[in-house]
Design an enzyme around this catalytic site. Structure first.
Site, PDB file in Angstrom:
ATOM      1  CB  SER A 165      56.668 -43.031  87.560  1.00 28.29           C
ATOM      2  OG  SER A 165      56.050 -44.258  87.737  1.00 28.29           O
ATOM      3  CG  ASP A 166      61.003 -41.240  85.162  1.00 28.67           C
ATOM      4  OD1 ASP A 166      61.368 -40.772  86.250  1.00 28.67           O
ATOM      5  OD2 ASP A 166      61.460 -42.297  84.693  1.00 28.67           O
TER       6      ASP A 166
END
Lengths: 400, 400
Positions: A165-166
């Site tokens: 996600s990051d």
């Protein structure tokens, strides 16, 4: 380099933001990483520390300069205003509203630099009921539906190993900023770009989302099987497993031929992908009776000769020894004065002319404060005063 | 829009390439999708078909124009040359060497358009021992080390549900192209950009790679536990599970306070993250005795109030009904004449000024052949002739 001459003020920390600005730095931008004078980016202390440096920090902060500035102090805020005026882009991964509280809302940014590009990276977006919630990679993986698709059918929903996600939010941020820079060159206008961990992960749902939206049928977790193709998956060999991915009927036929199973082509119960999906286990077992007879290496060579996509499941030691990964220079070694050589990931985007390289090792905390402040017009006495009152640090251990 | 006025020749099919060019189209580029006149992109027939259209195809081909051209014929190749001269960018996801075989190697491309930007997206890169191997998302997930990190510790290595190798390669391609366009605006020079599924996935290994390279210790699959933080993971509630991600000691303390466990702060055996990693199961059970007492909704509200990142594990129906996902417009509805409304994923990069939108629904095969060929100077009679001899198709069912 594509982003030569672009100066980026980097207020980010941890992963999503520093990864975004590392991508831009690798493309040639001058990135000014602003850190708290006392401790800096927490990642400096995270992961494996070797010879006094976190290799994780070194990877995501290469090609950047570090300025130690106390942004809580009025003098630090005044410095920040001067820096913004001298930059093309401001990137931050604060929670929404923090920039406003610091006195650097959209109006102020534009006042300081009319064509500024401001990129915010946060958990849930700049608006909406969850905008003020604290965010974390794991939470975005859970709430986006990604985990509902990751894992074996009978197991619980599963987080991906790497913090994707990051990373994907960081990639979206870098793409948005570069696109906004292109627009700025043509129109002279800045823009505001927002990316979030949650939306980034939702946008990875791909055909699972399309199929669900079209049919209302909730896709199951399918482990190593493919949701819409069979045979497919990990096949046992005499000494391990091989990932085999026949994507269509033509490749399925090649797989049968390579495995000496051409006669199975005639079997009506396996004649279409839909039929094979119903008898997924059966067709897999037929193929595995053959793959078990030889080594993984044998099958990888033979299947590739027949044009069937396949490969071994590699752990990190084999990945970084793999001749293709080496050919693609997916690790590089960078000398960090005082800390020796640091190995890190290479550059996944290959340009023929504007090749990426490591021009600067990851900086010591505050290493560039003095040079950068002088370059934007501060006098030596002014810098000395700011250091004396503890607003800036110019090296790791000497803040006043 | 950031890429207004940029014309992209799109020779890609399936996912990685079409996703790359969809990102560029969403940013404002004019994308000319070249398809075989007979059948077009195979994705037209894949996934759930509703009212005569694949919603998967519609998602990844919005904002594009379709030209049906037989690139095997000499007349088709002559057309391609004229189109390349009229475009800023050529994107393809053939295997390495196919462009050369077609007569469109780097020299020819430059001859046709001196400042051309050529992006190739392939499995393993333009060079190296595996460059000619067929590629597939699953194989890149296996060979990159990603699968070795995905899954529970005692389970086999696991593929991620969505085709993330394709998607991340597409993102890298879009970033590389946009960066090269920015350089071209400033220098007048084109470039060649290559991205691969394998290198894209290797670059996602993040801190796992850094830690391994620094220490030689092979990271285990850690399921829903975090490799370097505890407590962390899915916690049972009275009616389900909540993902909780306390990223540091401060947030760990907030979690204890929220759970009425402040006294645990004093326990020396849980005093540091390193100690908690050793007693991961024990600290998790202590917290779960509390989380089991209330509903997931209760805990999500309470933990967020205390500043602890957390959230539910959502399946796709709940994702697309989620108020935050709705607020962020992560689905949009696009009318496709003849096929009704199609719901698809929204835009994860939010611009304040240069907002993305769906300007064009996904095209019928060959729908734009005529208009585009006329716009680059072909005469009506010439177009009619090309259609008569089967070199182009101007609509789905009427190729000669």
């Amino acid at each position: 380099m594509p982003l030569s001459g672009i100066r980026i003020l980097d207020l980010t920390r941890i992963i999503s933001g520093p990864y975004c600005t590392a991508l831009l730095a690798d493309l040639g931008a001058e990135v000014l990483k602003i850190e708290s004078p006392e401790s800096g980016d927490p990642v400096r202390e995270q992961g494996v520390i070797r010879d006094g440096i976190s290799w994780y920090f070194a990877n995501y902060n290469r090609n950047k300069k570090s300025l130690g500035i106390d942004l809580y102090s009025p003098e630090g805020k005044a410095l920040l205003a001067r820096l913004i005026s001298a930059c093309d882009v401001v990137v931050e991964n604060y929670r929404p509203g923090v920039m406003e509280k610091m006195g650097f809302g959209p109006e102020r940014l534009k006042e300081l630099r009319p064509d500024i590009i401001h990129c915010s990276i946060n958990g849930f977006g700049d608006t909406g009921p969850y905008r003020d919630r604290p965010a974390f990679d794991f939470v975005a993986q859970a709430m986006s539906g990604f985990m509902s698709l990751n894992g074996a059918e009978d197991d619980p929903p599963l987080r991906a190993g790497p913090p994707i996600s990051d990373l994907i939010a960081g990639l979206h941020g870098a793409l948005g900023i570069t696109a906004a820079l292109l627009r700025c060159k043509q129109t002279g206008r800045g823009d505001s770009v927002n990316v979030s961990l949650l939306s980034s992960m939702v946008s990875m749902l791909s055909f699972h989302a399309s199929n669900f939206l079209a049919s209302g049928v909730v896709p199951p977790r399918s482990g190593n099987d493919h949701g819409i193709a069979a045979p497919y998956g990990l096949f046992q060999t005499s000494d391990g497993q091989v990932a085999i991915a026949p994507s269509n009927d033509g490749v399925y036929h090649k797989l049968l031929d390579a495995a000496g199973l051409s006669h199975i082509r005639e079997r009506p119960e396996f004649n279409t992908n839909a039929l094979r999906m119903e008898r997924r286990q059966e067709i897999k077992e037929i193929i595995e009776t053959r793959t078990r007879e030889h080594s993984s290496e044998y099958w990888i060579q033979r299947l590739n000769e027949f044009g069937v996509p396949c490969g071994p499941v590699l752990g990190l030691p084999d990945v970084f020894n793999d001749p293709q990964v080496k050919d693609q220079e997916m690790t590089i070694t960078v000398n960090h004065p005082g800390h020796g050589d640091v190995r890190m990931l290479g550059f996944p985007i290959k340009f023929t002319e504007a090749q990426s390289s490591c021009r600067l090792p990851a900086p010591e905390l505050g290493a560039d404060t003095q040079d950068v402040l002088m370059s934007i017009g501060l006098k030596a006495a002014e810098i000395e005063h700011l250091q004396d009152i503890g607003v800036i640090s110019t090296t790791r251990c000497t803040s006043a």
